[in-house]
Enzyme design. Structure first.
Site, PDB file in Angstrom:
ATOM      1  N   LYS A 216       0.854  -1.194   0.000  1.00 26.13           N
ATOM      2  CA  LYS A 216       0.000   0.000   0.000  1.00 26.13           C
ATOM      3  C   LYS A 216       0.887   1.240   0.000  1.00 26.13           C
ATOM      4  O   LYS A 216       1.807   1.358   0.829  1.00 26.13           O
ATOM      5  CB  LYS A 216      -0.876  -0.039   1.258  1.00 26.13           C
ATOM      6  CG  LYS A 216      -2.177   0.711   1.171  1.00 26.13           C
ATOM      7  CD  LYS A 216      -3.010   0.342   2.403  1.00 26.13           C
ATOM      8  CE  LYS A 216      -4.291   1.099   2.508  1.00 26.13           C
ATOM      9  NZ  LYS A 216      -4.953   0.837   3.790  1.00 26.13           N
TER      10      LYS A 216
HETATM   11  O1  G3P Z   1      -7.627   1.806   5.849  1.00 18.41           O
HETATM   12  C1  G3P Z   1      -8.092   2.881   5.107  1.00 18.41           C
HETATM   13  C2  G3P Z   1      -9.442   3.405   5.549  1.00 18.41           C
HETATM   14  O2  G3P Z   1     -10.397   2.388   5.447  1.00 18.41           O
HETATM   15  C3  G3P Z   1      -9.441   4.099   6.880  1.00 18.41           C
HETATM   16  O3  G3P Z   1     -10.731   4.390   7.322  1.00 18.41           O
HETATM   17  O4  G3P Z   1     -12.214   4.969   9.207  1.00 18.41           O
HETATM   18  O5  G3P Z   1      -9.780   5.590   9.337  1.00 18.41           O
HETATM   19  O6  G3P Z   1     -11.325   6.792   7.797  1.00 18.41           O
HETATM   20  P1  G3P Z   1     -11.018   5.487   8.472  1.00 18.41           P
END
Ligand code: G3P
Length: 225
Positions: free
Chosen positions: A83
């Site tokens: 990633k």
């Molecule tokens: O891992 C990437 C993404 O899904 C993170 O989500 O909830 O931290 O905005 P969030």
């Protein structure tokens, strides 16, 4: 649509993998920090539990170090998906790694233009963040719609739209209606997908009515042996 879980919690991953409905895992530095685990060891253990892509994010932000980190992460297991952030250097790394046959997930995507660049860099997945756009008063799902439409207009684009930062089942359902390829969700959202009060109510009635019959299905099976 493929379902990935967005977590660094190995027990949650094992539990969800046991359903047979889990297609992959995504992690990020914040989730790794929350797990308290050694990153490399944890990714190796996740890759043993899940056959599908397991996203492991580089930590550096400069091209040389990100490329070295990406190459190292890719050696952990064949299903590691490196990633990288959606920056100039991140996309340069994406191009190098994808040309060498490594799966790459380009993360922190917040615009259709960024998604087009990631596709040109050969990304396996583009990760647009729906919830974080909603958080600042923009329409996260509109971004998914734009990217799906743009990618579908070009046969040569093989990059899959991986909807990230999902906060609730509506984000998933609307993304599925648009034809997004993958959704990565926290374990709590995946569990929410199973629930409906009418399912609970209906099942309670069936269990209660069945008890009134005094029968057991396996009792019948034994009698037939
Ligand atoms: O891992 C990437 C993404 O899904 C993170 O989500 O909830 O931290 O905005 P969030």
């Amino acid at each position: 649509m493929k379902f990935f879980v967005d977590t660094g919690d190995l027990n949650e991953i094992k539990d969800l993998a046991a359903t047979g409905l889990l297609d992959g895992v995504t992690t990020n530095p914040s989730l790794i920090a929350k797990s308290g685990r050694n990153f490399i060891e944890l990714i190796g253990e996740i890759c043993e539990v899940v056959d599908g892509p397991v996203s492991a994010e580089v930590a550096a932000t400069d091209y040389e170090t990100m490329l070295a980190e990406g190459r190292y992460l890719a050696k952990i297991a064949p299903n590691v998906c490196v990633k990288v952030p959606l920056t100039v250097d991140g996309l340069k790394v994406c191009k190098q790694l994808s040309d060498a046959g490594t799966q790459v997930n380009v993360t922190l995507c917040f615009s259709p233009a960024q998604a087009l660049l990631a596709a040109k860099a050969g990304a396996t997945f583009i990760s647009p963040f729906v919830g974080r756009l909603d958080d600042i008063g923009q329409d996260g799902l509109n971004l998914i719609s734009d990217i799906v439409e743009i990618y579908a207009a070009y046969d040569h684009i093989k990059t899959e739209v991986l909807v990230a930062s999902i906060r609730h089942p509506i984000h998933l359902i609307e993304s599925a209606k648009m034809g997004a390829h993958v959704a990565t969700m926290p374990p709590s959202v995946i569990r929410q997908l199973y629930s409906h009060p009418l399912t609970d109510k209906g099942l309670a009635a069936f269990v209660s009515d069945w008890a009134k019959t005094g029968q057991t299905i396996l009792g019948n099976a034994k009698a037939a042996e």
